[in-house]
Design an enzyme around this catalytic site. Structure first.
Site, PDB file in Angstrom:
ATOM      1  CB  CYS A  75     -20.298 -28.928  56.801  1.00 42.63           C
ATOM      2  SG  CYS A  75     -21.796 -28.340  57.645  1.00 42.63           S
ATOM      3  CB  CYS A 130     -22.153 -29.636  61.709  1.00 46.96           C
ATOM      4  SG  CYS A 130     -21.873 -30.982  60.545  1.00 46.96           S
ATOM      5  CB  CYS A 182     -24.219 -26.311  59.349  1.00 45.65           C
ATOM      6  SG  CYS A 182     -24.743 -28.023  59.572  1.00 45.65           S
ATOM      7  CE  LYS A 232     -26.988 -32.165  55.184  1.00 48.14           C
ATOM      8  NZ  LYS A 232     -25.681 -31.706  55.700  1.00 48.14           N
ATOM      9  NE  ARG A 258     -27.774 -34.801  62.630  1.00 53.82           N
ATOM     10  CZ  ARG A 258     -28.973 -34.274  62.498  1.00 53.82           C
ATOM     11  NH1 ARG A 258     -29.891 -34.500  63.417  1.00 53.82           N
ATOM     12  NH2 ARG A 258     -29.262 -33.523  61.455  1.00 53.82           N
ATOM     13  NE  ARG A 288     -26.850 -29.836  62.166  1.00 53.03           N
ATOM     14  CZ  ARG A 288     -26.104 -30.903  62.385  1.00 53.03           C
ATOM     15  NH1 ARG A 288     -26.364 -32.037  61.772  1.00 53.03           N
ATOM     16  NH2 ARG A 288     -25.082 -30.848  63.228  1.00 53.03           N
ATOM     17  CD  GLU A 346     -32.503 -24.383  48.354  1.00 53.83           C
ATOM     18  OE1 GLU A 346     -31.276 -24.203  48.206  1.00 53.83           O
ATOM     19  OE2 GLU A 346     -33.183 -23.687  49.123  1.00 53.83           O
ATOM     20  CE  LYS A 357     -26.222 -36.275  54.074  1.00 52.88           C
ATOM     21  NZ  LYS A 357     -25.065 -35.601  54.692  1.00 52.88           N
ATOM     22  CB  SER A 367     -25.706 -42.778  58.547  1.00 55.68           C
ATOM     23  OG  SER A 367     -26.598 -41.774  59.019  1.00 55.68           O
ATOM     24  CE1 TYR A 421     -20.882 -43.328  55.630  1.00 54.32           C
ATOM     25  CE2 TYR A 421     -23.208 -43.264  55.040  1.00 54.32           C
ATOM     26  CZ  TYR A 421     -22.089 -42.641  55.538  1.00 54.32           C
ATOM     27  OH  TYR A 421     -22.153 -41.328  55.939  1.00 54.32           O
TER      28      TYR A 421
END
Length: 328
Positions: free
Chosen positions: A123, A125, A133, A199, A209, A221, A237, A252, A278, A317
């Site tokens: 990406c 971004c 992006c 996404k 971010r 976005r 998609e 996501k 996140s 994570y």
């Protein structure tokens, strides 16, 4: 009432051994991918905790290699890399530079751990001064088709550096086909594409971010990421990306979209990933730190929910925690 008139489900829940014998869903080490944020810096010892993601840090290449190594020794087999460049510009040139931060990190990590599976986020971004992006026109609108060439250059540069899988996350139309064509022309016909096929424009990306220093400098976005209200659109998609050559599909975020994970799992035989993002991580960690949730229980239950919904692979994570022994 005689016992045969009703179901005695507790018979199979009585002991740990019985529960393990009939357990329907398991998290295997190979199912998990741990993301890392690598910073371009001259300070080899750089390690900056991410305030909104307790336990996660921005890392120099050296620190990233060291941290990855601790978990490779415990069974970690796959990672996802995000890069934070020293400088940004309107065209995100650091994303596809041969000596970019992700490219250098790949070389260092693969040198230390050649068998580790390295996935790279593709990406712009993190690299653009405006935080979007893709390329912008004079009116500040993200330009789809001109962006495809830069995404393709980024993917090829990652694979040239040693990446095993590239994962485009930009949500530009046609990017999977453009990247597939570029990889094939460069001789990388065996490199898989893990597409962020579904996404959503999600509030749950907030802590990321901060971690990736990728917040858009204006607007949002929503014109290229999916509307959270839409589920049928996910099928379109996914089908588009598969037709263009995607080898994996991804949803996501994960937990707010478990229904979408299940739809894709039921619709396609393609390996399916889900990204526990996140915000999902930070919510659980905040509750844990406040004493509101049991750490091990909350983490494992969240991972099981994603796996049970149909994901083959979970980007999370919490992978490090799993390998620290929470799987036991």
């Amino acid at each position: 009432m005689d016992s045969y008139y009703f179901h005695r489900g507790r018979r199979l829940r009585r002991t740990d051994v019985l529960r393990s014998m009939v357990r329907e869903t398991e998290i295997r080490p190979q199912n998990l991918i741990q993301p890392y944020f690598v910073v371009e810096t001259d300070d080899a010892s750089y390690e900056k905790p991410i305030s909104s993601m307790p336990g996660q840090s921005q890392l120099s290449i050296q620190k990233c290699v060291e941290r990855v190594g601790r978990y490779v020794d415990k069974g970690l087999s796959s990672i996802l890399l995000f890069g934070i460049p020293a400088e940004k510009d309107p065209v995100g040139s650091g994303a596809y530079a041969a000596d970019g931060i992700v490219q250098k990190a790949i070389v260092a990590i693969k040198k230390a751990y050649p068998d580790l599976l390295v996935v790279t986020d593709v990406c712009l971004c993190e690299y653009t001064s405006h935080g979007h992006c893709g390329l912008l026109d004079d009116a500040g609108v993200v330009q789809n088709d001109p962006t495809l060439e830069l995404l393709s250059k980024t993917a090829v540069s990652h694979v040239q550096a040693g990446a095993d899988i590239v994962a485009p996350s930009d949500m530009m139309d046609g990017r999977v086909g453009a990247i597939r064509s570029a990889l094939d022309k460069s001789g990388f016909t065996d490199t898989p594409i893990m597409s962020y096929a579904v996404k959503y424009a999600s509030t749950f990306y907030g802590p990321f971010r901060e971690a990736a220093e990728s917040a858009p400098q204006f607007g949002d976005r929503k014109s290229y990421q999916m509307d959270p209200a839409n589920a049928r659109e996910a099928i379109r998609e996914a089908e588009a990306d598969l037709a263009e050559g995607a080898d994996f599909l991804m949803v996501k975020p994960a937990m707010p979209y478990l229904d979408v994970v299940r739809r894709l799992a039921d619709s396609y035989p393609t390996p399916l990933a889900a990204y526990q993002v996140s915000g999902e991580y930070s919510m659980i960690m905040a509750a844990v730190q406040n004493g509101w949730l049991d750490e091990k229980g909350a983490i494992m239950e969240s991972l099981l929910a994603i796996k049970r919904a149909g994901a083959d692979i979970i980007i999370t994570y919490f992978a490090e925690a799993f390998f620290d022994g929470w799987k036991k």
